[in-house]
Write a protein that holds these residues in place. Structure first.
Motif, mmCIF file in Angstrom:
data_model
loop_
_atom_site.group_PDB
_atom_site.id
_atom_site.type_symbol
_atom_site.label_atom_id
_atom_site.label_comp_id
_atom_site.label_asym_id
_atom_site.label_seq_id
_atom_site.Cartn_x
_atom_site.Cartn_y
_atom_site.Cartn_z
ATOM 1 N N GLY A 6 0.810 -1.210 0.000
ATOM 2 C CA GLY A 6 0.000 0.000 0.000
ATOM 3 C C GLY A 6 0.843 1.258 0.000
ATOM 4 O O GLY A 6 1.822 1.363 0.726
ATOM 5 N N TRP A 7 0.462 2.254 -0.817
ATOM 6 C CA TRP A 7 1.264 3.469 -0.905
ATOM 7 C C TRP A 7 1.209 4.277 0.371
ATOM 8 O O TRP A 7 2.074 5.121 0.618
ATOM 9 C CB TRP A 7 0.856 4.307 -2.113
ATOM 10 C CG TRP A 7 -0.521 4.920 -2.011
ATOM 11 C CD1 TRP A 7 -1.680 4.366 -2.455
ATOM 12 C CD2 TRP A 7 -0.851 6.179 -1.442
ATOM 13 N NE1 TRP A 7 -2.729 5.200 -2.186
ATOM 14 C CE2 TRP A 7 -2.248 6.333 -1.562
ATOM 15 C CE3 TRP A 7 -0.129 7.189 -0.833
ATOM 16 C CZ2 TRP A 7 -2.923 7.460 -1.098
ATOM 17 C CZ3 TRP A 7 -0.790 8.316 -0.374
ATOM 18 C CH2 TRP A 7 -2.180 8.442 -0.510
ATOM 19 N N GLN A 8 0.218 4.025 1.224
ATOM 20 C CA GLN A 8 0.120 4.744 2.493
ATOM 21 C C GLN A 8 0.917 4.061 3.602
ATOM 22 O O GLN A 8 1.039 4.590 4.685
ATOM 23 C CB GLN A 8 -1.339 4.874 2.908
ATOM 24 C CG GLN A 8 -2.126 5.759 1.957
ATOM 25 C CD GLN A 8 -3.582 5.833 2.329
ATOM 26 O OE1 GLN A 8 -4.164 4.854 2.785
ATOM 27 N NE2 GLN A 8 -4.178 6.992 2.135
ATOM 28 N N SER A 9 1.465 2.929 3.304
ATOM 29 C CA SER A 9 2.252 2.194 4.278
ATOM 30 C C SER A 9 3.536 2.953 4.594
ATOM 31 O O SER A 9 4.145 3.564 3.720
ATOM 32 C CB SER A 9 2.607 0.816 3.710
ATOM 33 O OG SER A 9 3.622 0.221 4.470
ATOM 34 N N PRO A 10 3.997 2.891 5.845
ATOM 35 C CA PRO A 10 5.276 3.529 6.182
ATOM 36 C C PRO A 10 6.458 2.862 5.485
ATOM 37 O O PRO A 10 7.534 3.434 5.395
ATOM 38 C CB PRO A 10 5.375 3.377 7.702
ATOM 39 C CG PRO A 10 4.426 2.295 8.061
ATOM 40 C CD PRO A 10 3.352 2.291 7.004
ATOM 41 N N TYR A 11 6.259 1.661 4.959
ATOM 42 C CA TYR A 11 7.324 0.938 4.266
ATOM 43 C C TYR A 11 7.437 1.330 2.796
ATOM 44 O O TYR A 11 8.418 1.016 2.149
ATOM 45 C CB TYR A 11 7.096 -0.575 4.369
ATOM 46 C CG TYR A 11 7.027 -1.056 5.785
ATOM 47 C CD1 TYR A 11 8.190 -1.189 6.547
ATOM 48 C CD2 TYR A 11 5.816 -1.349 6.375
ATOM 49 C CE1 TYR A 11 8.130 -1.614 7.856
ATOM 50 C CE2 TYR A 11 5.754 -1.769 7.687
ATOM 51 C CZ TYR A 11 6.908 -1.896 8.425
ATOM 52 O OH TYR A 11 6.848 -2.310 9.728
ATOM 53 N N PHE A 12 6.417 1.987 2.260
ATOM 54 C CA PHE A 12 6.385 2.307 0.838
ATOM 55 C C PHE A 12 7.614 3.101 0.367
ATOM 56 O O PHE A 12 8.222 2.740 -0.637
ATOM 57 C CB PHE A 12 5.096 3.045 0.490
ATOM 58 C CG PHE A 12 4.897 3.259 -0.975
ATOM 59 C CD1 PHE A 12 4.510 2.208 -1.790
ATOM 60 C CD2 PHE A 12 5.101 4.500 -1.541
ATOM 61 C CE1 PHE A 12 4.324 2.393 -3.147
ATOM 62 C CE2 PHE A 12 4.910 4.702 -2.896
ATOM 63 C CZ PHE A 12 4.524 3.640 -3.699
ATOM 64 N N PRO A 13 8.019 4.183 1.045
ATOM 65 C CA PRO A 13 9.204 4.928 0.572
ATOM 66 C C PRO A 13 10.485 4.097 0.570
ATOM 67 O O PRO A 13 11.383 4.342 -0.221
ATOM 68 C CB PRO A 13 9.319 6.092 1.554
ATOM 69 C CG PRO A 13 7.980 6.218 2.174
ATOM 70 C CD PRO A 13 7.393 4.842 2.173
ATOM 71 N N LYS A 14 10.564 3.100 1.436
ATOM 72 C CA LYS A 14 11.755 2.248 1.506
ATOM 73 C C LYS A 14 11.976 1.480 0.204
ATOM 74 O O LYS A 14 13.105 1.166 -0.148
ATOM 75 C CB LYS A 14 11.643 1.255 2.658
ATOM 76 C CG LYS A 14 11.536 1.893 4.012
ATOM 77 C CD LYS A 14 12.884 1.928 4.638
ATOM 78 C CE LYS A 14 12.756 2.467 6.049
ATOM 79 N NZ LYS A 14 13.845 3.319 6.400
ATOM 80 N N ILE A 15 10.891 1.207 -0.512
ATOM 81 C CA ILE A 15 10.993 0.471 -1.778
ATOM 82 C C ILE A 15 11.914 1.212 -2.748
ATOM 83 O O ILE A 15 12.672 0.608 -3.490
ATOM 84 C CB ILE A 15 9.595 0.303 -2.414
ATOM 85 C CG1 ILE A 15 8.696 -0.557 -1.538
ATOM 86 C CG2 ILE A 15 9.690 -0.267 -3.816
ATOM 87 C CD1 ILE A 15 7.238 -0.548 -1.955
ATOM 88 N N PHE A 16 11.853 2.533 -2.706
ATOM 89 C CA PHE A 16 12.551 3.341 -3.702
ATOM 90 C C PHE A 16 13.951 3.780 -3.289
ATOM 91 O O PHE A 16 14.652 4.412 -4.074
ATOM 92 C CB PHE A 16 11.713 4.568 -4.041
ATOM 93 C CG PHE A 16 10.345 4.202 -4.547
ATOM 94 C CD1 PHE A 16 10.190 3.633 -5.797
ATOM 95 C CD2 PHE A 16 9.229 4.397 -3.760
ATOM 96 C CE1 PHE A 16 8.941 3.272 -6.266
ATOM 97 C CE2 PHE A 16 7.977 4.045 -4.219
ATOM 98 C CZ PHE A 16 7.827 3.481 -5.469
ATOM 99 N N GLU A 17 14.383 3.460 -2.102
ATOM 100 C CA GLU A 17 15.686 3.918 -1.626
ATOM 101 C C GLU A 17 16.850 3.430 -2.481
ATOM 102 O O GLU A 17 17.847 4.124 -2.621
ATOM 103 C CB GLU A 17 15.905 3.513 -0.171
ATOM 104 C CG GLU A 17 15.090 4.341 0.794
ATOM 105 C CD GLU A 17 15.314 3.933 2.233
ATOM 106 O OE1 GLU A 17 16.016 2.934 2.506
ATOM 107 O OE2 GLU A 17 14.761 4.627 3.104
ATOM 108 N N LEU A 18 16.733 2.264 -3.049
ATOM 109 C CA LEU A 18 17.823 1.699 -3.834
ATOM 110 C C LEU A 18 17.628 1.875 -5.345
ATOM 111 O O LEU A 18 18.424 1.385 -6.125
ATOM 112 C CB LEU A 18 18.005 0.216 -3.502
ATOM 113 C CG LEU A 18 18.336 -0.089 -2.041
ATOM 114 C CD1 LEU A 18 18.395 -1.590 -1.818
ATOM 115 C CD2 LEU A 18 19.648 0.572 -1.643
#
Length: 69
Positions: A6-18
């Motif tokens: 889910g894009w509202q998940s706090p984990y969502f931005p972590k997907i894009f870190e790499l």
């Protein structure tokens, strides 16, 4: 449901870190209706038509497709 989905998940931005530029470009195209329609048509075609459509798509978007035999 997977928390990262889910894009509202706090984990969502972590997907894009790499992600690098190519990864972001792929995400942009994957979500673009202007790209998805022509790509679906090219992917569904066969033989010379497929090659012609993929070349046109690549020229338009500035891409390189590795054609499989």
């Amino acid at each position: 449901m997977d928390q990262a989905a889910g894009w509202q998940s706090p984990y969502f931005p972590k997907i894009f870190e790499l992600y690098d530029r190519a990864d972001f470009a792929q995400e942009f195209l994957r979500r673009s209706p202007a790209y998805r329609g022509p790509y679906a048509a090219a992917a569904a075609a066969h033989g010379a038509d497929r090659v012609r459509l993929l070349r046109r798509l690549a020229r338009h978007w500035g891409l390189v497709f590795r054609l499989r035999s």
